[in-house]
Scaffold this active site. Structure first.
Site, PDB file in Angstrom:
ATOM      1  CD  GLU A 113      -2.867   0.823   2.562  1.00  0.00           C
ATOM      2  OE1 GLU A 113      -3.245  -0.328   2.880  1.00  0.00           O
ATOM      3  OE2 GLU A 113      -3.171   1.838   3.188  1.00  0.00           O
ATOM      4  CG  ASP A 115      -1.864   4.605   2.740  1.00  0.00           C
ATOM      5  OD1 ASP A 115      -2.689   4.190   1.951  1.00  0.00           O
ATOM      6  OD2 ASP A 115      -1.487   3.983   3.764  1.00  0.00           O
ATOM      7  CD  GLU A 117      -4.720   7.412   5.495  1.00  0.00           C
ATOM      8  OE1 GLU A 117      -5.672   6.638   5.380  1.00  0.00           O
ATOM      9  OE2 GLU A 117      -3.972   7.453   6.486  1.00  0.00           O
TER      10      GLU A 117
END
Ligand SMILES: *[C@@H]1O[C@H](CO)[C@@H](O)[C@H](O)[C@H]1NC(C)=O
Length: 285
Positions: A113, A115, A117
């Protein structure tokens, strides 16, 4: 590191930017009409995911008391450059989290993953840009940043470059974080599992706002984030495939890390009493 043009970049530091602008203009003309429905599908939120604009080239996500919303690419990708222009939830966005990430099949248990955010805040207070990298299920590699602009006023481009040597996070072409392939030091690198590109808008006031001190103000709902001009480039002979940091990139990365980084797991001694993770010891920037 580097290709033979690095020296040129240093001496004529404007030239690459002009070339970059031309390249972006060209790629916008060629790929700009990308209809969100061609490449993406809704993951949750029903009517809260909307595509609009004459060519369906805009999308919005909204969040209310009952649900957030999200979308994901229809295809999986193994390496690529992923660009998304986003305008974040304006006003009192405390407790909202807007995400943009690549993720392999989460059911494998050893998922990969990458990311972005964006943690909202009360009106007038800055967002936190939280980033993380999971390799074969192992994450805990957080770095957090402030932005040097208000991300709710205009669209800005958030990009992930992912090739076999590095993962780079960029904001408006400025590298903010680089995760280098350290397989030779025993750190798993993300290269075996294809990933989909996801985005979502959800609520996490217990996590996102100073440990739950500030609650989401539902009287301001629905909260909305806007998207346009996505681009996914997987051509192995594309510029991104050999993308590495040149002198300009390194200078910009150092600028961001010096003035806008607010958390770096590689500097958090309390968290790693037994010593920092391996990739931190080989941290080059
Ligand atoms: C919200 O703003 C305050 C004050 O500037 C800051 O300390 C806090 O980290 C911000 N919260 C988030 C989630 O960005």
């Amino acid at each position: 590191m580097g290709n033979s043009s690095n020296g040129d970049h240093e001496k004529h530091s404007f030239a690459p930017q002009i070339v970059m602008v031309l390249v972006l203009m060209l790629s916008t003309t060629v790929h700009g009409a990308h209809h969100f429905d061609n490449s993406f599908q809704q993951t949750f939120g029903g009517e809260r995911v909307k595509t609009y604009g004459s060519r369906g080239d805009h999308l919005s996500l909204s969040l209310d008391q009952y649900s957030g919303s999200g979308f994901a690419s229809k295809k999986d990708y193994l390496f690529g450059r992923f660009d998304m222009q986003m305008k974040l939830v304006a006003g009192n966005s405390a407790g909202t989290v807007t995400t943009l990430y690549l993720q392999s099949d989460p059911s494998t248990g050893r998922h990969d993953e990458i990311d972005f955010e964006f943690l909202g805040n009360v009106s007038g207070q800055p967002y936190t840009l939280h980033t993380n990298v999971f390799g074969e299920g192992k994450g805990s590699r957080e770095q957090q940043f402030r932005l040097w602009f208000d991300p709710t006023k205009n669209y800005h481009t958030y990009s992930i470059v992912w090739n076999s040597r590095l993962i780079m996070f960029l904001v408006d072409e400025i590298p903010i974080r680089v995760f280098v392939n350290h397989e030779k030091h025993g750190v798993p690198f993300l290269k075996k599992q294809p990933m989909k590109l996801y985005s979502s808008l959800w609520e996490a006031d217990d996590w996102a706002t100073q440990g739950g001190l500030v609650k989401t103000d539902w009287s301001k709902a629905p909260f909305t984030a806007y998207y346009r001009n996505y681009n996914i480039d997987t051509e192995r002979n594309g510029h991104w495939w050999n993308h590495d940091l040149d002198a300009t990139g390194r200078r910009r990365l150092r600028w961001v890390q010096r003035y806008y980084m607010i958390y770096n797991y590689c500097k958090d001694a309390n968290r790693f009493p037994q010593g920092y993770p391996t990739e931190c010891k080989h941290y080059r920037f």
